[in-house]
Design a protein around this motif. Structure first.
Motif, PDB file in Angstrom:
ATOM      1  N   SER A   1      10.218  -3.686  -7.361  1.00 42.61           N
ATOM      2  CA  SER A   1      10.441  -2.353  -6.802  1.00 42.61           C
ATOM      3  C   SER A   1       9.126  -1.605  -6.625  1.00 42.61           C
ATOM      4  CB  SER A   1      11.397  -1.552  -7.691  1.00 42.61           C
ATOM      5  OG  SER A   1      10.778  -1.125  -8.885  1.00 42.61           O
ATOM      6  N   ILE A   2       8.161  -1.868  -7.510  1.00 40.78           N
ATOM      7  CA  ILE A   2       6.851  -1.232  -7.370  1.00 40.78           C
ATOM      8  C   ILE A   2       6.120  -1.789  -6.160  1.00 40.78           C
ATOM      9  CG2 ILE A   2       4.578  -0.970  -8.426  1.00 40.78           C
ATOM     10  CD1 ILE A   2       5.982  -0.906 -11.147  1.00 40.78           C
ATOM     11  N   THR A   3       6.126  -3.104  -5.990  1.00 43.17           N
ATOM     12  CA  THR A   3       5.435  -3.689  -4.838  1.00 43.17           C
ATOM     13  C   THR A   3       6.071  -3.225  -3.526  1.00 43.17           C
ATOM     14  OG1 THR A   3       6.768  -5.719  -4.809  1.00 43.17           O
ATOM     15  CG2 THR A   3       4.789  -5.721  -6.181  1.00 43.17           C
ATOM     16  N   ALA A   4       7.387  -3.021  -3.529  1.00 43.47           N
ATOM     17  CA  ALA A   4       8.075  -2.565  -2.317  1.00 43.47           C
ATOM     18  C   ALA A   4       7.737  -1.114  -1.983  1.00 43.47           C
ATOM     19  CB  ALA A   4       9.582  -2.726  -2.487  1.00 43.47           C
ATOM     20  N   TRP A   5       7.405  -0.327  -3.003  1.00 42.98           N
ATOM     21  CA  TRP A   5       7.129   1.099  -2.817  1.00 42.98           C
ATOM     22  C   TRP A   5       5.724   1.367  -2.280  1.00 42.98           C
ATOM     23  CZ3 TRP A   5       3.347   3.766  -5.671  1.00 42.98           C
ATOM     24  CH2 TRP A   5       3.324   5.155  -5.472  1.00 42.98           C
ATOM     25  N   LEU A   6       4.803   0.458  -2.462  1.00 43.07           N
ATOM     26  CA  LEU A   6       3.399   0.719  -2.144  1.00 43.07           C
ATOM     27  C   LEU A   6       3.225   1.219  -0.703  1.00 43.07           C
ATOM     28  CD1 LEU A   6       1.730  -2.402  -3.792  1.00 43.07           C
ATOM     29  CD2 LEU A   6       1.820  -0.067  -4.686  1.00 43.07           C
ATOM     30  N   PRO A   7       2.540   2.330  -0.505  1.00 45.86           N
ATOM     31  CA  PRO A   7       2.385   2.924   0.838  1.00 45.86           C
ATOM     32  C   PRO A   7       1.275   2.244   1.640  1.00 45.86           C
ATOM     33  CG  PRO A   7       1.336   4.329  -0.795  1.00 45.86           C
ATOM     34  CD  PRO A   7       1.975   3.201  -1.559  1.00 45.86           C
ATOM     35  N   LEU A   8       1.575   1.055   2.113  1.00 42.84           N
ATOM     36  CA  LEU A   8       0.595   0.279   2.860  1.00 42.84           C
ATOM     37  C   LEU A   8       0.707   0.550   4.350  1.00 42.84           C
ATOM     38  CD1 LEU A   8       1.147  -2.925   0.793  1.00 42.84           C
ATOM     39  CD2 LEU A   8      -1.083  -1.814   1.033  1.00 42.84           C
TER      40      LEU A   8
END
Length: 289
Positions: A43-50
């Motif tokens: 869930s953290i990797t999915a949230w990253l504002p890339l």
């Protein structure tokens, strides 16, 4: 990354110095952490504002690979450079990569990041989970990461609130307040040996000329009924906590804790149905402008 000393009984994901005498026990906890908390890491990797998907990622303090493999899954075209001081952890990570068929996407680098930094390329994303607080000079490390990142790249810092809690507050089998007393003893040691654990990295990132684009706190509450690994995770973690907190506990508390850790005890954590993993993790996403 490897824990710098036995005083840091558990940090959950990845750590950064190679003076840990119980490397096998630590590796077991890191592997269980990845298994039990995989959904939260994802869930953290999915949230990253890339702004776009990264092609090159550096995982600072990769441990046995919880973050590395979450990032490889999240970004299927990316390659990860996994950095740690522990040769054993990196060997374990490479074996997992081979088993998962992603070895060609992983480069491992053994390095002490408190010393001279190796050439890590020009990543678009740097990930540091539970590792920044182990750095002897975190401000120096932030500057190194800023210089390492490609312009516009993102630095994700994941920090732990504290040692996870596993027992319900009203559990009748153990001495009242046992887990809290263990936590208090550990916190006292951590304040001396790992003073940056639980730090607010936002201001530090801004001072290092990053632009902080997001901050998010993840609440972790994994019931033991969802996975038998929760019990093993609790036993491994509390066994290490016992090693750090024993000097501050009474013989009665130590006896009660030993019953929880004894697989043959009727009170064993492995036999109980009320064990859970409860903690928080905060992530900061900071961009190099």
């Amino acid at each position: 990354m490897t824990h710098p000393s036995s005083h840091t009984a558990h940090d959950g994901a990845h750590h950064c110095s190679s003076h840990e005498p119980d490397a096998d026990g630590q590796a077991e906890i890191l592997d269980l952490d990845a298994e039990v908390l995989g959904e939260h890491i994802a869930s953290i990797t999915a949230w990253l504002p890339l702004e776009k998907e990264p092609r090159h990622i550096v995982d600072l303090g990769c441990g046995t690979g919880a973050g590395t493999f979450a990032l490889l899954t999240r970004f299927p075209d990316a390659e990860v450079t996994a950095v740690d001081t522990s040769a054993g952890h990196l060997q374990r990570l490479r074996a997992k990569a081979e088993a998962l068929g992603v070895a060609e996407r992983v480069r491992t680098v053994q390095a002490d990041l408190d010393a001279a930094w190796p050439d890590l390329g020009r990543p678009e994303l740097v990930w540091a989970s539970a590792s920044m607080h182990h750095m002897a000079d975190p401000d120096r490390t932030l500057g190194k990461v800023h210089d390492l990142l490609a312009p516009g790249g993102l630095f994700a810092v994941v920090e732990l609130a504290d040692f996870p809690r596993f027992l319900p507050a009203d559990a009748p089998q153990e001495r009242p307040g046992l887990e809290e007393r263990c936590h208090a003893a550990l916190a006292h040691d951590a304040a001396e040996h790992v003073p940056h654990r639980g730090a607010d990295w936002g201001p530090k990132l801004a001072a290092a000329e990053f632009t902080v684009e997001g901050e998010r706190t993840i609440t972790v509450n994994v019931d033991g009924s969802r996975s038998e690994a929760v019990g093993r995770y609790a036993v491994s973690s509390l066994r290490r906590l016992r090693g750090s907190a024993a000097h501050a506990l009474t013989p009665e508390d130590l006896g009660a804790l030993d019953q929880l850790l004894d697989a043959d005890s009727p009170f064993s954590l492995l036999r109980r149905t009320d064990v859970a993993v409860r903690t928080e993790r905060t992530v900061w996403a900071a961009r190099r402008v």
